[in-house]
Design an enzyme around this catalytic site. Sequence first.
Site, mmCIF file in Angstrom:
data_model
loop_
_atom_site.group_PDB
_atom_site.id
_atom_site.type_symbol
_atom_site.label_atom_id
_atom_site.label_comp_id
_atom_site.label_asym_id
_atom_site.label_seq_id
_atom_site.Cartn_x
_atom_site.Cartn_y
_atom_site.Cartn_z
ATOM 1 N N GLY A 54 -5.496 60.655 24.164
ATOM 2 C CA GLY A 54 -4.073 60.661 24.494
ATOM 3 C C GLY A 54 -3.269 59.785 23.552
ATOM 4 O O GLY A 54 -3.788 59.236 22.578
ATOM 5 N N VAL A 107 -1.599 56.754 23.969
ATOM 6 C CA VAL A 107 -1.982 55.338 23.934
ATOM 7 C C VAL A 107 -3.414 55.193 23.425
ATOM 8 O O VAL A 107 -3.718 54.319 22.603
ATOM 9 C CB VAL A 107 -1.826 54.691 25.325
ATOM 10 C CG1 VAL A 107 -2.372 53.262 25.318
ATOM 11 C CG2 VAL A 107 -0.360 54.688 25.748
ATOM 12 N N CYS A 131 5.420 48.171 29.594
ATOM 13 C CA CYS A 131 5.786 48.061 28.176
ATOM 14 C C CYS A 131 6.995 47.153 27.950
ATOM 15 O O CYS A 131 6.973 46.290 27.052
ATOM 16 C CB CYS A 131 6.023 49.448 27.588
ATOM 17 S SG CYS A 131 6.871 50.603 28.677
ATOM 18 N N HIS A 186 11.089 50.553 22.329
ATOM 19 C CA HIS A 186 11.989 50.083 23.374
ATOM 20 C C HIS A 186 12.848 48.945 22.824
ATOM 21 O O HIS A 186 12.356 48.073 22.100
ATOM 22 C CB HIS A 186 11.206 49.533 24.569
ATOM 23 C CG HIS A 186 10.497 50.563 25.380
ATOM 24 N ND1 HIS A 186 10.759 51.910 25.292
ATOM 25 C CD2 HIS A 186 9.520 50.431 26.326
ATOM 26 C CE1 HIS A 186 9.980 52.560 26.150
ATOM 27 N NE2 HIS A 186 9.221 51.686 26.780
#
Length: 371
Positions: free
Chosen positions: A11, A13, A136, A277
């Site tokens: 995946g 991550v 996160c 982010h």
Amino acid sequence: MKNVGFIGWRGMVGSVLMDRMSQENDFENLNPVFFTTSQAGQKAPVFGGKDAGDLKSAFDIEELKKLDIIVTCQGGDYTNEVYPKLKATGWDGYWVDAASALRMKDDAIIVLDPVNQHVISEGLKKGIKTFVGGNCTVSLMLMAIGGLFEKDLVEWISVATYQAASGAGAKNMRELLSQMGLLEQAVSSELKDPASSILDIERKVTAKMRADNFPTDNFGAALGGSLIPWIDKLLPETGQTKEEWKGYAETNKILGLSDNPIPVDGLCVRIGALRCHSQAFTIKLKKDLPLEEIEQIIASHNEWVKVIPNDKEITLRELTPAKVTGTLSVPVGRLRKLAMGPEYLAAFTVGDQLLWGAAEPVRRILKQLVA
């Protein structure tokens, strides 16, 4: 050499984790075993030049029991299904998880070693066996301004987040890019004509965003050319979303302050960035300190944080997702005192959601466990 099982390594991550472990030669110090939810029996991948044989079923408790350490990036549903079954057998290995399912359990530690190595070390002494990567935005906030927490300077903090599509998953990233492409296509001829009306272009773009066939299956709303001021489910008792609640709960657990917590709250917003982010902080300090001293405290906390001068040209160059994506750098800028008083501080930070926001803390705790 410890036997380490990897689940969810394919995946988003998990792939970043494999890349980072390869870059740092982490596979040299462990025997990797790769698991799959759908392709057991097929050839396992080769990382670090090690032949790991065939893929094993991620639901085979007998195979999982053989491992010294399990590292999973498979998500919370997998953890909730397999973890209790495995623990019920008496398995006493280490469980390292990127998902949120176990974060707030009393017998789990949220790992962010540049910030809470003291908590990790104490947990290892006590025999804690479950280590979980943090939310996160929380991890990126603490990497950015951990120095202020370390010096016990924070009375409270209000956060406004500007969160990337990657935090919602790979399908969401694809949907954002599809939205962006469709918006450009809707006005591509007008954009080539300098004489075309920008208001006509805006009307066409807005109509496209509002159209019933605009792709919003994953986000539930247009994100390209817009934003979504809501992340995760509602907590009716407070009016927070769960993402906003994590800011308070996880920050204090990471710091070992759950018995004497620092108030952390704010609003979490999804924007059209891909994997970085950003966060704007309003911080109430416990005392008035010169800005230069504050900058020094922040900059000296860890080797990845970087103070950006409050200068337009440098800010545009250094303090954006476009600059930070794919790096371990955590820049902090727009540092200034606010008009509310000398103990009120503004700050803005950017960090890669898939690195310090997800994979890197997991990689680093694994490195400690195999040492």
